[in-house]
Motif scaffolding. Sequence first.
Motif, PDB file in Angstrom:
ATOM      1  N   MET A 121      27.130  39.034  69.528  1.00  0.00           N
ATOM      2  CA  MET A 121      28.005  38.794  68.418  1.00  0.00           C
ATOM      3  C   MET A 121      27.978  39.988  67.486  1.00  0.00           C
ATOM      4  O   MET A 121      27.025  40.743  67.449  1.00  0.00           O
ATOM      5  N   VAL A 122      29.053  40.142  66.741  1.00  0.00           N
ATOM      6  CA  VAL A 122      29.206  41.235  65.792  1.00  0.00           C
ATOM      7  C   VAL A 122      29.338  40.626  64.396  1.00  0.00           C
ATOM      8  O   VAL A 122      30.117  39.687  64.209  1.00  0.00           O
ATOM      9  N   ASP A 123      28.572  41.131  63.458  1.00  0.00           N
ATOM     10  CA  ASP A 123      28.657  40.685  62.072  1.00  0.00           C
ATOM     11  C   ASP A 123      28.800  41.893  61.168  1.00  0.00           C
ATOM     12  O   ASP A 123      28.016  42.844  61.271  1.00  0.00           O
ATOM     13  N   VAL A 124      29.788  41.827  60.276  1.00  0.00           N
ATOM     14  CA  VAL A 124      30.019  42.888  59.308  1.00  0.00           C
ATOM     15  C   VAL A 124      30.276  42.224  57.962  1.00  0.00           C
ATOM     16  O   VAL A 124      31.099  41.306  57.873  1.00  0.00           O
ATOM     17  N   VAL A 125      29.573  42.679  56.926  1.00  0.00           N
ATOM     18  CA  VAL A 125      29.739  42.119  55.585  1.00  0.00           C
ATOM     19  C   VAL A 125      29.964  43.262  54.601  1.00  0.00           C
ATOM     20  O   VAL A 125      29.234  44.261  54.628  1.00  0.00           O
ATOM     21  N   ARG A 126      30.950  43.091  53.738  1.00  0.00           N
ATOM     22  CA  ARG A 126      31.212  44.056  52.675  1.00  0.00           C
ATOM     23  C   ARG A 126      31.452  43.285  51.378  1.00  0.00           C
ATOM     24  O   ARG A 126      32.145  42.268  51.374  1.00  0.00           O
ATOM     25  N   SER A 127      30.913  43.790  50.272  1.00  0.00           N
ATOM     26  CA  SER A 127      31.145  43.218  48.951  1.00  0.00           C
ATOM     27  C   SER A 127      31.691  44.333  48.076  1.00  0.00           C
ATOM     28  O   SER A 127      31.107  45.427  48.035  1.00  0.00           O
ATOM     29  N   PHE A 128      32.802  44.048  47.364  1.00  0.00           N
ATOM     30  CA  PHE A 128      33.487  45.112  46.640  1.00  0.00           C
ATOM     31  C   PHE A 128      34.364  44.530  45.527  1.00  0.00           C
ATOM     32  O   PHE A 128      34.788  43.376  45.595  1.00  0.00           O
ATOM     33  N   PRO A 129      34.663  45.334  44.517  1.00  0.00           N
ATOM     34  CA  PRO A 129      35.497  44.867  43.415  1.00  0.00           C
ATOM     35  C   PRO A 129      36.992  45.092  43.680  1.00  0.00           C
ATOM     36  O   PRO A 129      37.373  46.020  44.396  1.00  0.00           O
ATOM     37  N   VAL A 130      37.790  44.227  43.105  1.00  0.00           N
ATOM     38  CA  VAL A 130      39.246  44.420  43.032  1.00  0.00           C
ATOM     39  C   VAL A 130      39.667  44.082  41.607  1.00  0.00           C
ATOM     40  O   VAL A 130      38.956  43.369  40.894  1.00  0.00           O
ATOM     41  N   SER A 131      40.843  44.566  41.196  1.00  0.00           N
ATOM     42  CA  SER A 131      41.239  44.392  39.799  1.00  0.00           C
ATOM     43  C   SER A 131      42.058  43.130  39.539  1.00  0.00           C
ATOM     44  O   SER A 131      42.411  42.863  38.399  1.00  0.00           O
ATOM     45  N   ARG A 132      42.331  42.323  40.546  1.00  0.00           N
ATOM     46  CA  ARG A 132      43.099  41.088  40.358  1.00  0.00           C
ATOM     47  C   ARG A 132      42.170  39.899  40.135  1.00  0.00           C
ATOM     48  O   ARG A 132      41.046  39.885  40.622  1.00  0.00           O
ATOM     49  N   PRO A 133      42.662  38.863  39.435  1.00  0.00           N
ATOM     50  CA  PRO A 133      41.840  37.663  39.225  1.00  0.00           C
ATOM     51  C   PRO A 133      41.671  36.864  40.522  1.00  0.00           C
ATOM     52  O   PRO A 133      42.485  36.978  41.448  1.00  0.00           O
ATOM     53  N   PRO A 134      40.629  36.046  40.585  1.00  0.00           N
ATOM     54  CA  PRO A 134      40.324  35.309  41.822  1.00  0.00           C
ATOM     55  C   PRO A 134      41.492  34.517  42.407  1.00  0.00           C
ATOM     56  O   PRO A 134      41.687  34.551  43.629  1.00  0.00           O
ATOM     57  N   ALA A 135      42.264  33.826  41.603  1.00  0.00           N
ATOM     58  CA  ALA A 135      43.357  33.011  42.138  1.00  0.00           C
ATOM     59  C   ALA A 135      44.363  33.869  42.911  1.00  0.00           C
ATOM     60  O   ALA A 135      44.842  33.474  43.985  1.00  0.00           O
ATOM     61  N   GLU A 136      44.673  35.044  42.399  1.00  0.00           N
ATOM     62  CA  GLU A 136      45.603  35.943  43.091  1.00  0.00           C
ATOM     63  C   GLU A 136      44.985  36.490  44.375  1.00  0.00           C
ATOM     64  O   GLU A 136      45.669  36.618  45.396  1.00  0.00           O
ATOM     65  N   VAL A 137      43.706  36.819  44.318  1.00  0.00           N
ATOM     66  CA  VAL A 137      43.017  37.361  45.494  1.00  0.00           C
ATOM     67  C   VAL A 137      42.980  36.322  46.609  1.00  0.00           C
ATOM     68  O   VAL A 137      43.316  36.610  47.759  1.00  0.00           O
ATOM     69  N   VAL A 138      42.606  35.097  46.267  1.00  0.00           N
ATOM     70  CA  VAL A 138      42.531  34.027  47.260  1.00  0.00           C
ATOM     71  C   VAL A 138      43.911  33.779  47.872  1.00  0.00           C
ATOM     72  O   VAL A 138      44.043  33.699  49.098  1.00  0.00           O
ATOM     73  N   ALA A 139      44.943  33.675  47.042  1.00  0.00           N
ATOM     74  CA  ALA A 139      46.292  33.420  47.554  1.00  0.00           C
ATOM     75  C   ALA A 139      46.744  34.547  48.491  1.00  0.00           C
ATOM     76  O   ALA A 139      47.324  34.289  49.551  1.00  0.00           O
ATOM     77  N   TYR A 140      46.477  35.780  48.107  1.00  0.00           N
ATOM     78  CA  TYR A 140      46.903  36.923  48.916  1.00  0.00           C
ATOM     79  C   TYR A 140      46.167  36.972  50.256  1.00  0.00           C
ATOM     80  O   TYR A 140      46.789  37.130  51.312  1.00  0.00           O
ATOM     81  N   LEU A 141      44.845  36.819  50.235  1.00  0.00           N
ATOM     82  CA  LEU A 141      44.073  36.935  51.469  1.00  0.00           C
ATOM     83  C   LEU A 141      44.226  35.708  52.365  1.00  0.00           C
ATOM     84  O   LEU A 141      44.113  35.818  53.587  1.00  0.00           O
ATOM     85  N   ALA A 142      44.501  34.540  51.787  1.00  0.00           N
ATOM     86  CA  ALA A 142      44.706  33.333  52.596  1.00  0.00           C
ATOM     87  C   ALA A 142      45.989  33.426  53.417  1.00  0.00           C
ATOM     88  O   ALA A 142      46.081  32.838  54.491  1.00  0.00           O
ATOM     89  N   GLU A 202      37.141  50.551  56.298  1.00  0.00           N
ATOM     90  CA  GLU A 202      38.585  50.763  56.168  1.00  0.00           C
ATOM     91  C   GLU A 202      39.278  49.520  55.612  1.00  0.00           C
ATOM     92  O   GLU A 202      40.262  49.624  54.879  1.00  0.00           O
ATOM     93  N   THR A 203      38.750  48.341  55.924  1.00  0.00           N
ATOM     94  CA  THR A 203      39.300  47.099  55.379  1.00  0.00           C
ATOM     95  C   THR A 203      39.104  47.051  53.868  1.00  0.00           C
ATOM     96  O   THR A 203      40.019  46.667  53.131  1.00  0.00           O
ATOM     97  N   VAL A 204      37.938  47.439  53.394  1.00  0.00           N
ATOM     98  CA  VAL A 204      37.695  47.494  51.950  1.00  0.00           C
ATOM     99  C   VAL A 204      38.720  48.405  51.293  1.00  0.00           C
ATOM    100  O   VAL A 204      39.346  48.041  50.285  1.00  0.00           O
ATOM    101  N   GLU A 205      38.923  49.575  51.862  1.00  0.00           N
ATOM    102  CA  GLU A 205      39.903  50.527  51.319  1.00  0.00           C
ATOM    103  C   GLU A 205      41.290  49.897  51.271  1.00  0.00           C
ATOM    104  O   GLU A 205      42.026  50.038  50.288  1.00  0.00           O
ATOM    105  N   GLY A 206      41.673  49.188  52.336  1.00  0.00           N
ATOM    106  CA  GLY A 206      42.993  48.569  52.399  1.00  0.00           C
ATOM    107  C   GLY A 206      43.168  47.458  51.379  1.00  0.00           C
ATOM    108  O   GLY A 206      44.206  47.375  50.701  1.00  0.00           O
ATOM    109  N   ILE A 207      42.174  46.592  51.245  1.00  0.00           N
ATOM    110  CA  ILE A 207      42.268  45.505  50.264  1.00  0.00           C
ATOM    111  C   ILE A 207      42.292  46.074  48.853  1.00  0.00           C
ATOM    112  O   ILE A 207      43.091  45.630  48.012  1.00  0.00           O
ATOM    113  N   GLN A 208      41.472  47.052  48.580  1.00  0.00           N
ATOM    114  CA  GLN A 208      41.485  47.657  47.248  1.00  0.00           C
ATOM    115  C   GLN A 208      42.800  48.388  46.973  1.00  0.00           C
ATOM    116  O   GLN A 208      43.297  48.358  45.847  1.00  0.00           O
ATOM    117  N   ARG A 209      43.404  48.966  47.977  1.00  0.00           N
ATOM    118  CA  ARG A 209      44.703  49.602  47.813  1.00  0.00           C
ATOM    119  C   ARG A 209      45.757  48.558  47.431  1.00  0.00           C
ATOM    120  O   ARG A 209      46.596  48.779  46.559  1.00  0.00           O
TER     121      ARG A 209
END
Length: 143
Positions: A1-22, A131-138
């Motif tokens: 199995m492959v496991d990758v974890v990243r924790s990072f900041p974004v400038s949007r509030p949680p409700a917007e982040v959840v809606a976008y990523l869902a 690269e995913t972190v970079e994309g989400i932050q972009r």
Amino acid sequence: MVDVVRSFPVSRPPAEVVAYLADFSNAVAWDPGTVRCERVDPGPVQVGSQWHNVSKVLGRETELEYRLVTMDSDHVVLRGTNKTATSTDDIRVVASPTGSTVTYSAHIEFNGVAKLAEPLMQRVFEKLGDETVEGIQRELGAP
């Protein structure tokens, strides 16, 4: 199995982040491996919503059927399957002074002979994680 974890900041509030990523159809904008991701059922994005995802990894395209299995105010889980693998994206979002902190965990379980590639795929997905972190932050802004 492959496991990758990243924790990072974004400038949007949680409700917007959840809606976008869902809404996994947005993955074409932020996931470096996603070539296409199309919703296959009608209605609002909710638990049970489904997407057909085409990703390219190491020059090879693979197709997965994704389903939204969890959507809470601070937590999203998407699970994609095909005959070779099951991919689970577990995303936690908490408020921060500058927007939100996202913790993105990708867990890929390979089936059959594909398990032999796990050591290589761990390295590949570590790079894709960065690269995913970079994309989400972009897409959601980096504070």
